[in-house]
Design a protein around this motif. Structure first.
Motif, PDB file in Angstrom:
ATOM      1  N   LEU A  36     -11.206 -27.504  11.984  1.00  0.00           N
ATOM      2  CA  LEU A  36     -11.568 -26.320  12.760  1.00  0.00           C
ATOM      3  C   LEU A  36     -11.390 -26.593  14.250  1.00  0.00           C
ATOM      4  N   LEU A  37     -11.885 -27.740  14.725  1.00  0.00           N
ATOM      5  CA  LEU A  37     -11.744 -28.060  16.144  1.00  0.00           C
ATOM      6  C   LEU A  37     -10.288 -28.227  16.535  1.00  0.00           C
ATOM      7  N   ARG A  38      -9.512 -28.872  15.697  1.00  0.00           N
ATOM      8  CA  ARG A  38      -8.092 -29.064  16.011  1.00  0.00           C
ATOM      9  C   ARG A  38      -7.377 -27.722  16.111  1.00  0.00           C
ATOM     10  N   SER A  39      -7.696 -26.821  15.191  1.00  0.00           N
ATOM     11  CA  SER A  39      -7.071 -25.497  15.217  1.00  0.00           C
ATOM     12  C   SER A  39      -7.415 -24.766  16.501  1.00  0.00           C
ATOM     13  N   LEU A  40      -8.688 -24.759  16.863  1.00  0.00           N
ATOM     14  CA  LEU A  40      -9.123 -24.057  18.067  1.00  0.00           C
ATOM     15  C   LEU A  40      -8.516 -24.678  19.317  1.00  0.00           C
ATOM     16  N   SER A  41      -8.407 -25.996  19.332  1.00  0.00           N
ATOM     17  CA  SER A  41      -7.803 -26.674  20.473  1.00  0.00           C
ATOM     18  C   SER A  41      -6.341 -26.267  20.630  1.00  0.00           C
ATOM     19  N   MET A  42      -5.608 -26.218  19.523  1.00  0.00           N
ATOM     20  CA  MET A  42      -4.198 -25.839  19.563  1.00  0.00           C
ATOM     21  C   MET A  42      -4.023 -24.362  19.908  1.00  0.00           C
ATOM     22  N   GLN A  43      -5.066 -23.571  19.688  1.00  0.00           N
ATOM     23  CA  GLN A  43      -5.026 -22.152  20.031  1.00  0.00           C
ATOM     24  C   GLN A  43      -5.463 -21.895  21.470  1.00  0.00           C
ATOM     25  N   GLY A  44      -5.714 -22.976  22.219  1.00  0.00           N
ATOM     26  CA  GLY A  44      -5.967 -22.842  23.640  1.00  0.00           C
ATOM     27  C   GLY A  44      -7.409 -22.887  24.073  1.00  0.00           C
ATOM     28  N   HIS A  45      -8.304 -23.271  23.181  1.00  0.00           N
ATOM     29  CA  HIS A  45      -9.725 -23.317  23.516  1.00  0.00           C
ATOM     30  C   HIS A  45     -10.159 -24.756  23.794  1.00  0.00           C
ATOM     31  N   ALA A 409      -8.187 -16.872  11.727  1.00  0.00           N
ATOM     32  CA  ALA A 409      -9.372 -16.183  11.195  1.00  0.00           C
ATOM     33  C   ALA A 409     -10.656 -16.690  11.834  1.00  0.00           C
ATOM     34  N   HIS A 410     -10.785 -17.999  11.976  1.00  0.00           N
ATOM     35  CA  HIS A 410     -12.020 -18.568  12.534  1.00  0.00           C
ATOM     36  C   HIS A 410     -12.129 -18.268  14.024  1.00  0.00           C
ATOM     37  N   GLU A 411     -11.003 -18.322  14.715  1.00  0.00           N
ATOM     38  CA  GLU A 411     -10.985 -17.987  16.138  1.00  0.00           C
ATOM     39  C   GLU A 411     -11.451 -16.544  16.353  1.00  0.00           C
ATOM     40  N   LYS A 412     -10.938 -15.641  15.547  1.00  0.00           N
ATOM     41  CA  LYS A 412     -11.308 -14.224  15.674  1.00  0.00           C
ATOM     42  C   LYS A 412     -12.794 -14.015  15.416  1.00  0.00           C
ATOM     43  N   TRP A 413     -13.312 -14.725  14.425  1.00  0.00           N
ATOM     44  CA  TRP A 413     -14.731 -14.586  14.088  1.00  0.00           C
ATOM     45  C   TRP A 413     -15.618 -15.066  15.234  1.00  0.00           C
TER      46      TRP A 413
END
Length: 421
Positions: A36-45, A409-413
């Motif tokens: 989850l953290l890796r995904s959010l990091s790659m999405q710019g957070h 999906a998790h980012e949007k939530w």
């Protein structure tokens, strides 16, 4: 002081409290947390986590960051901790930035509550995510509580403070009455399966949000792409991860005894105790391997994976991982395992544990009908045409399933919580 990634005002700053041992824990649930953290990091957070690590892991992660042109910014400082006997121990706390620009904080003790609070305050998060009661309590009255959202991830039914499995695993649900109240004051609760979501509503009338694990949980950890499909038709071993009673140890033993000419291999994990290992050591056709954080060691080796769990599984990440690589899985229908199976053969009905426990705290495991397991294993291990057809079907359907997931999906939530505020 930790150097944190600076974020634009529109970015989220997500702080994860990770209670697993190690930066690359073998537990599927904690692997999902990191993904989850890796995904959010790659999405710019901006993301950070506090966790427990061993020295060589820190060096490995730092080297990987440097290879990608990212300075790991390693810092360390002594931290005096007083034990129950009044003796002072000096620990060393390290911080660094990994290859995903995700800030890490590592320590060796689970009782460093002041440390948790300090680094939450330093990071200035928009969201704090956790799956343990201690962090839920810490964040309830944190000095900057009004500036961040609190999210709990439900990885097991045992985490929840109600129902037949409450506190059925060590370290889960320390105070049911208090935790039940605190859960209802959170900004979000993520259930990793419909089974867990249904359990939370049925026994506690607790509303949760169901989201499948982040896509990155199932992608190849090195390339970031789809997992490599194996062609293991000529392999000989039948694998199982985490052999212990509530994970179906009795079914594994019965199969090994029924088919003495077949080769079985198990990988120990958090549920495998000395007594369980000794039972397996008595079987000449069973090999026992230590815990592995590199699951490719498993997928390169086994022809079939067994997942005969008898407890209320939240999902069963190892099942989905195997199927994405074209490895047939013979699983039970306990808890969320049918969801992890995504409609593929074989999913065998079992008598699940009811919550009744022995004096030592272990679940009472009902006797099982081993016949369907014998039939499925015999067919897959001896019928080449059956295996080949199942291998192709498994890899195809699992790949289609993964590609159908929304990677944001998790980012949007999480963003929706900020919009509501």
């Amino acid at each position: 002081m930790t150097t944190y990634t600076r974020a634009r005002p529109t970015m989220m700053r997500v702080f994860l409290v990770q209670t697993a041992q190690g930066l690359t824990p073998s537990s599927g649930g904690y692997k999902a947390n990191v993904s989850l953290l890796r995904s959010l990091s790659m999405q710019g957070h901006a993301t950070a986590q506090i966790c427990y690590a061993v020295e060589d892991e820190i060096d490995q992660y730092a080297r990987r960051a440097e290879l990608k042109g990212i300075s790991p910014n390693i810092t360390h400082k002594p931290l005096p901790v007083v034990d129950p006997a009044g003796k002072v121990h000096e620990l060393y706390v390290k911080t660094f930035t990994d290859e995903y620009k995700r800030d890490e904080l590592t320590s060796r003790m689970a009782t460093l509550i002041n440390l948790f609070s300090e680094h939450i305050a330093s990071f200035q998060p928009t969201h704090v995510i956790f799956n343990d009661p201690i962090t839920m309590k810490i964040t309830e009255s944190h000095e900057i509580r009004d500036t961040f959202k609190r999210i709990n991830i439900i990885h097991t039914a045992e985490q929840l403070p109600f129902g037949p499995f409450v506190a059925g695993v060590d370290g889960h649900c320390l105070s049911p009455v208090v935790e039940n109240k605190m859960l209802r004051e959170l900004d979000g609760i993520w259930s990793v399966s419909k089974a867990v979501q249904d359990y939370a509503w049925k026994y506690g009338r607790l509303k949760t949000t169901f989201l499948v694990h982040p896509c990155m949980t199932y992608l190849d950890q090195t390339s970031g792409g789809m997992p490599r499909i194996r062609n293991n038709i000529d392999k000989e071993e039948i694998g199982m991860v985490n052999p212990c009673p509530h994970k179906g140890l009795s079914i594994l033993i019965a199969l090994a005894q029924k088919f003495p000419h077949m080769k079985f291999v198990t990988w120990k994990s958090w549920g495998s105790r000395t007594a369980h290992v000794q039972q397996l050591q008595a079987l000449p056709n069973v090999k026992i391997e230590p815990t592995t954080r590199n699951t490719d060691e498993i997928w390169d080796r086994v022809k079939v994976l067994l997942a005969p769990s008898l407890w209320y599984e939240a999902w069963g990440i190892v099942v989905t991982e195997a199927q994405l690589r074209g490895i047939p899985v013979i699983a039970s229908n306990a808890g969320g395992l049918p969801e992890a199976k995504i409609g593929l053969p074989y999913c065998i009905p079992v008598k699940e544990v009811t919550g009744e426990r022995h004096a030592n705290g272990d679940y009472v495991v009902p006797d099982q009908d081993i016949g369907p397991w014998e039939d499925a294993l015999q067919k897959v291990m001896t019928d080449r045409e059956e295996y080949q057809a199942l291998q192709i079907l498994t890899a195809t359907k699992a790949g289609e399933w993964l590609r159908s997931l929304d990677p944001r999906a998790h980012e949007k939530w999480l963003l929706s919580m900020m919009e509501q505020a």
